[in-house]
Design a protein around this motif. Structure first.
Motif, mmCIF file in Angstrom:
data_model
loop_
_atom_site.group_PDB
_atom_site.id
_atom_site.type_symbol
_atom_site.label_atom_id
_atom_site.label_comp_id
_atom_site.label_asym_id
_atom_site.label_seq_id
_atom_site.Cartn_x
_atom_site.Cartn_y
_atom_site.Cartn_z
ATOM 1 N N LYS A 152 0.836 -1.206 0.000
ATOM 2 C CA LYS A 152 0.000 0.000 0.000
ATOM 3 C C LYS A 152 0.868 1.252 0.000
ATOM 4 N N ILE A 153 1.912 1.243 0.814
ATOM 5 C CA ILE A 153 2.797 2.416 0.890
ATOM 6 C C ILE A 153 3.466 2.648 -0.468
ATOM 7 N N TYR A 154 4.010 1.573 -1.081
ATOM 8 C CA TYR A 154 4.647 1.724 -2.389
ATOM 9 C C TYR A 154 3.639 2.174 -3.440
ATOM 10 N N SER A 155 2.423 1.690 -3.380
ATOM 11 C CA SER A 155 1.391 2.105 -4.340
ATOM 12 C C SER A 155 1.090 3.581 -4.191
ATOM 13 N N ARG A 156 0.980 4.048 -2.976
ATOM 14 C CA ARG A 156 0.693 5.470 -2.742
ATOM 15 C C ARG A 156 1.859 6.348 -3.186
ATOM 16 N N ILE A 157 3.077 5.881 -2.901
ATOM 17 C CA ILE A 157 4.256 6.637 -3.349
ATOM 18 C C ILE A 157 4.269 6.706 -4.874
ATOM 19 N N ALA A 158 3.938 5.604 -5.536
ATOM 20 C CA ALA A 158 3.919 5.576 -6.999
ATOM 21 C C ALA A 158 2.880 6.546 -7.553
ATOM 22 N N VAL A 159 1.709 6.610 -6.929
ATOM 23 C CA VAL A 159 0.654 7.519 -7.391
ATOM 24 C C VAL A 159 1.112 8.965 -7.221
ATOM 25 N N VAL A 160 1.672 9.281 -6.062
ATOM 26 C CA VAL A 160 2.152 10.650 -5.824
ATOM 27 C C VAL A 160 3.263 10.993 -6.818
ATOM 28 N N ALA A 161 4.204 10.077 -7.047
ATOM 29 C CA ALA A 161 5.303 10.308 -7.987
ATOM 30 C C ALA A 161 4.765 10.514 -9.401
ATOM 31 N N PHE A 162 3.748 9.750 -9.769
ATOM 32 C CA PHE A 162 3.145 9.892 -11.086
ATOM 33 C C PHE A 162 2.555 11.292 -11.264
ATOM 34 N N PHE A 163 1.838 11.789 -10.244
ATOM 35 C CA PHE A 163 1.239 13.124 -10.357
ATOM 36 C C PHE A 163 2.306 14.218 -10.337
ATOM 37 N N ILE A 164 3.365 14.005 -9.591
ATOM 38 C CA ILE A 164 4.478 14.973 -9.619
ATOM 39 C C ILE A 164 5.096 14.995 -11.011
ATOM 40 N N PHE A 165 5.271 13.808 -11.587
ATOM 41 C CA PHE A 165 5.798 13.723 -12.945
ATOM 42 C C PHE A 165 4.887 14.447 -13.937
ATOM 43 N N LEU A 166 3.550 14.201 -13.821
ATOM 44 C CA LEU A 166 2.597 14.873 -14.714
ATOM 45 C C LEU A 166 2.651 16.388 -14.542
ATOM 46 N N ALA A 167 2.736 16.843 -13.305
ATOM 47 C CA ALA A 167 2.809 18.286 -13.056
ATOM 48 C C ALA A 167 4.087 18.871 -13.664
ATOM 49 N N SER A 168 5.200 18.158 -13.513
ATOM 50 C CA SER A 168 6.475 18.623 -14.088
ATOM 51 C C SER A 168 6.397 18.655 -15.611
ATOM 52 N N LEU A 169 5.799 17.639 -16.183
ATOM 53 C CA LEU A 169 5.639 17.570 -17.626
ATOM 54 C C LEU A 169 4.752 18.706 -18.130
ATOM 55 N N ALA A 170 3.656 18.942 -17.418
ATOM 56 C CA ALA A 170 2.743 20.031 -17.793
ATOM 57 C C ALA A 170 3.468 21.373 -17.693
ATOM 58 N N LYS A 171 4.292 21.538 -16.690
ATOM 59 C CA LYS A 171 5.029 22.774 -16.508
ATOM 60 C C LYS A 171 6.009 23.016 -17.669
ATOM 61 N N LEU A 172 6.647 21.909 -18.089
ATOM 62 C CA LEU A 172 7.574 22.027 -19.226
ATOM 63 C C LEU A 172 6.838 22.342 -20.527
ATOM 64 N N ILE A 173 5.724 21.648 -20.740
ATOM 65 C CA ILE A 173 4.989 21.812 -21.993
ATOM 66 C C ILE A 173 4.335 23.181 -22.066
ATOM 67 N N PHE A 174 3.673 23.555 -20.994
ATOM 68 C CA PHE A 174 2.916 24.814 -21.004
ATOM 69 C C PHE A 174 3.695 25.989 -20.443
ATOM 70 N N LYS A 175 4.908 25.756 -19.993
ATOM 71 C CA LYS A 175 5.822 26.782 -19.475
ATOM 72 C C LYS A 175 5.142 27.708 -18.479
ATOM 73 N N PHE A 176 4.663 27.109 -17.408
ATOM 74 C CA PHE A 176 3.965 27.867 -16.343
ATOM 75 C C PHE A 176 4.912 28.812 -15.694
#
Length: 156
Positions: free
Chosen positions: A132-156
């Motif tokens: 459960k802990i690893y699953s939650r860490i993976a979900v949080v890491a995935f959203f951090i990755f998406l946010a970073s990707l969005a920041k790069l693409i849309f240059k926030f």
């Protein structure tokens, strides 16, 4: 699958079978019980009076068992175990031995198995917790990755 409660005999951890002739003697000594043998060689024990249609015990492989018995059936099983004597007792799926419907204990012959199962459950719970802990860490890491990707693409 239901919860099984069993009348069995043990001595120092070894099972001692309840013999078919003992079951037949028991049936003849208890007025409210009747028995018939099925095609699998089991003895099916039921209420001979028709008052309790839920009463259904099975003698099989040297034990008498019931699936999901009610309070009345467990008490009958305790009475049967007392009639059988010679180390007969009533035990549930959780290795609890019944003194009566509301009271149980871990029989000496079951303690080693009980603690082995208890330790396995603890290990399983800890593995589940780690997953459960690893699953939650993976979900949080995935959203951090998406946010970073969005920041790069849309240059926030």
């Amino acid at each position: 699958m239901g919860y099984h409660v069993t009348i069995l005999r043990t001595d120092k951890g070894k099972k001692i079978p309840i013999l078919q002739n003992e079951v037949e003697q028991l049936i003849s000594s208890v007025d409210v019980l009747k028995a018939k043998q099925d095609s699998l060689g089991r003895v099916l024990i039921t209420d001979s009076t028709g008052v309790d249609p839920d009463l259904f015990l099975v003698w099989q492989d040297g034990e008498i068992w019931a699936k999901s018995p009610d309070e009345k059936t467990i008490q009958l099983m305790i009475n049967i175990a007392e009639k059988l004597q010679a180390r007969a007792r009533v035990r549930g799926d959780e290795l609890e031995t019944y003194s009566n419907y509301n009271e149980s204990y871990i029989h000496e012959d079951d303690k080693e198995e009980f603690y082995r199962i208890l330790n396995l459950r603890k290990k399983l719970k800890s593995r589940v917790l780690v997953r459960k802990i690893y699953s939650r860490i993976a979900v949080v890491a995935f959203f951090i990755f998406l946010a970073s990707l969005a920041k790069l693409i849309f240059k926030f």
